[in-house]
Enzyme design. Structure first.
Site, PDB file in Angstrom:
ATOM      1  N   ASP A  83       7.540 -17.859  -1.381  1.00 34.38           N
ATOM      2  CA  ASP A  83       7.327 -16.867  -2.430  1.00 34.38           C
ATOM      3  C   ASP A  83       8.598 -16.726  -3.264  1.00 34.38           C
ATOM      4  O   ASP A  83       9.704 -16.632  -2.716  1.00 34.38           O
ATOM      5  CB  ASP A  83       6.968 -15.522  -1.789  1.00 34.38           C
ATOM      6  CG  ASP A  83       6.146 -14.636  -2.697  1.00 34.38           C
ATOM      7  OD1 ASP A  83       5.680 -15.139  -3.743  1.00 34.38           O
ATOM      8  OD2 ASP A  83       5.957 -13.453  -2.367  1.00 34.38           O
ATOM      9  N   GLY A 180       8.123  -3.249  -4.270  1.00 38.51           N
ATOM     10  CA  GLY A 180       8.602  -1.963  -3.772  1.00 38.51           C
ATOM     11  C   GLY A 180       7.512  -0.915  -3.808  1.00 38.51           C
ATOM     12  O   GLY A 180       6.369  -1.169  -4.179  1.00 38.51           O
ATOM     13  N   THR A 232       6.165  -5.014   1.019  1.00 37.70           N
ATOM     14  CA  THR A 232       6.808  -3.739   1.345  1.00 37.70           C
ATOM     15  C   THR A 232       6.024  -2.957   2.386  1.00 37.70           C
ATOM     16  O   THR A 232       6.586  -2.458   3.374  1.00 37.70           O
ATOM     17  CB  THR A 232       6.985  -2.897   0.069  1.00 37.70           C
ATOM     18  OG1 THR A 232       7.719  -3.652  -0.900  1.00 37.70           O
ATOM     19  CG2 THR A 232       7.731  -1.610   0.366  1.00 37.70           C
TER      20      THR A 232
END
Length: 284
Positions: A83, A180, A232
């Site tokens: 990624d 995030g 996340t």
């Protein structure tokens, strides 16, 4: 079983579901096995994703070997994916290690330069039989949950120009999404995907799904998103479950008991992501 993911992603795009890509925190066995177990139980394909930065402790080769071993324990398709490969050299390193798909992230570059580096990676990856994901529209990173500049919403005409210069196997498009935890409701521009769908049927990728409204994710999938990325949420859930085990188990210092608890609990979280993606039963 270990596979490349292209045929599965093309099928997902045609049939209106997505395949979850789960960041595995640098080869963490508990997380990888939770992914494989959840995929097996839900009969879903799964993508085991890896950032190079998260391999700093264990090594990128460690991730590959753990992922291959765990994938070999289940019968559903599992691919191992690089990624946000930052450059050509990073992607080449991943190919040599045995990744079954790679992402080259040239989104910070002008369109032509992005296409040029993407083409360089595609040329070599084809020799390995490995599909390539590209990105256009730089993905935001959140500072305490707040985007510093909403600059990643791609112009559909820029996407058209990019695809006229190169042809990756899948494409991530910036639509207001970010890495995030979001604070408040993110401003996701699904109209960009809708307009892009008018001129290409390439499988699309949605990054930054943690904290995004499920209805938005489902709408994105209906517009051709065939891969949804979660990072996340997974890492925080894993630490949360591990803390629960420390507090609640009579573990007597046996780390495997803590790992087993955290992995099994995380497996249930990943099942919910599979349900959201619509990929349950698609490995039959």
């Amino acid at each position: 079983m270990l596979t490349t993911n292209l045929a599965n992603l093309q099928k997902a795009s045609r049939e209106g579901y997505a395949i979850p890509a789960i960041n595995t925190q640098g080869g963490n066995y508990d997380i990888i096995m939770a992914c494989c177990k959840a995929a097996q139980e839900m009969e879903s394909p799964i993508i085991l994703a890896h950032y190079v930065s998260t391999g700093a402790f264990s090594g990128n080769d460690f991730f590959v070997n753990v992922a291959k071993w765990c994938a070999g324990k289940v019968s559903v398709p599992c691919s191992i994916h690089l990624d946000h490969g930052a450059d050509f050299a990073t992607c080449m390193g991943a190919l040599k290690l045995g990744f079954t798909s790679v992402m080259i992230d040239g989104s910070m570059l002008p369109v032509k330069e992005n296409a040029d580096v993407t083409n360089e990676v595609i040329k070599v990856a084809k020799c390995f039989g490995v599909p390539v994901e590209a990105e256009i529209g730089e993905l935001q990173r959140l500072d305490n949950g707040v985007p510093q500049e909403n600059k990643n919403i791609a112009d559909p005409e820029m996407v058209r120009e990019f695809l006229g210069l190169c042809r990756p196997d899948t494409l991530a498009i910036g639509i207001g999404n970010a890495h995030g935890y979001y604070h408040g409701k993110p401003d996701i521009h699904l109209d960009v995907l809708e307009n892009v769908r008018k001129f290409t049927d390439i499988p699309l990728v949605l990054h930054g799904c943690t904290g995004m409204d499920e209805s938005v994710i489902k709408d994105a999938i209906s517009l051709g998103v065939a891969k949804i990325n979660f990072g996340t949420e997974i890492r925080y859930k894993y630490v949360q479950h591990y803390q629960e085990a420390l507090q609640n188990l009579d573990h007597k210092g046996h780390s495997w008991l803590l790992s087993q608890y955290a992995s099994n609990a995380l497996c249930e979280d990943i099942k919910k992501i599979i349900e959201l993606s619509g990929s349950a039963g698609k490995a039959r």
